[in-house]
Design a protein around this motif. Structure first.
Motif, short mmCIF file in Angstrom:
data_model
loop_
_atom_site.label_atom_id
_atom_site.label_comp_id
_atom_site.label_asym_id
_atom_site.label_seq_id
_atom_site.Cartn_x
_atom_site.Cartn_y
_atom_site.Cartn_z
N THR A 2 0.56 -1.40 0.09
CA THR A 2 -0.09 -0.14 0.17
C THR A 2 1.02 0.70 0.11
OG1 THR A 2 -1.84 -1.60 1.47
CG2 THR A 2 -1.64 0.92 1.31
N THR A 4 0.73 5.26 -0.25
CA THR A 4 -0.08 6.56 -0.10
C THR A 4 0.60 8.18 -0.98
OG1 THR A 4 -0.53 6.30 2.41
CG2 THR A 4 -0.80 8.25 1.87
N SER A 6 0.92 12.05 -2.48
CA SER A 6 0.18 13.61 -2.12
C SER A 6 1.18 14.18 -3.42
CB SER A 6 0.81 13.98 -0.68
OG SER A 6 -0.10 15.26 -0.89
N ILE A 10 5.33 10.01 -2.54
CA ILE A 10 5.13 9.07 -1.66
C ILE A 10 5.41 9.41 -0.41
CG2 ILE A 10 6.07 6.80 -1.10
CD1 ILE A 10 6.93 5.62 -3.49
N THR A 11 4.48 9.20 0.32
CA THR A 11 4.06 9.90 1.66
C THR A 11 4.38 8.55 2.68
OG1 THR A 11 1.45 10.30 1.75
CG2 THR A 11 2.78 11.83 1.29
N ALA A 12 3.99 7.53 2.29
CA ALA A 12 3.82 6.75 3.11
C ALA A 12 4.02 4.85 2.40
CB ALA A 12 2.43 6.03 4.38
N SER A 73 -2.27 6.17 -11.71
CA SER A 73 -2.26 7.70 -10.66
C SER A 73 -2.56 8.33 -12.06
CB SER A 73 -0.85 7.80 -10.24
OG SER A 73 -0.28 7.54 -11.00
#
Length: 75
Positions: A2, A4, A6, A10-12, A73
């Motif tokens: 998974t 995440t 923004s 990639i933020t996580a 995306s």
């Protein structure tokens, strides 16, 4: 896996090991622990990992997943 994002950064990221063989599971767990430091904060288009935490096969699956995320995306 998974991830995440923004603004395409990639933020996580979380990798869930699925191996049943103890040796493979160890490599996958070490990879899962190491990969966030390599990819969090990086633009999606720049992410591609190689051998990491002693794991040489796991990066292939991770890079394939990143490629699918890139394609999604752009839709």
């Amino acid at each position: 896996m998974t991830a995440t994002l923004s603004n395409n950064v990639i933020t996580a990221v979380e990798v869930t090991p699925h191996a049943t063989d103890p040796t493979s599971l160890d490599y996958q767990e070490r990879f899962a622990d190491a990969v966030p430091a390599e990819v969090v904060g990086r633009p999606l288009d720049e992410v591609r990992v190689g051998r990491l935490a002693g794991s040489s096969g796991t990066p292939n699956g991770f890079n394939a997943a990143i490629q699918r995320i890139k394609e999604q995306s752009r839709r």
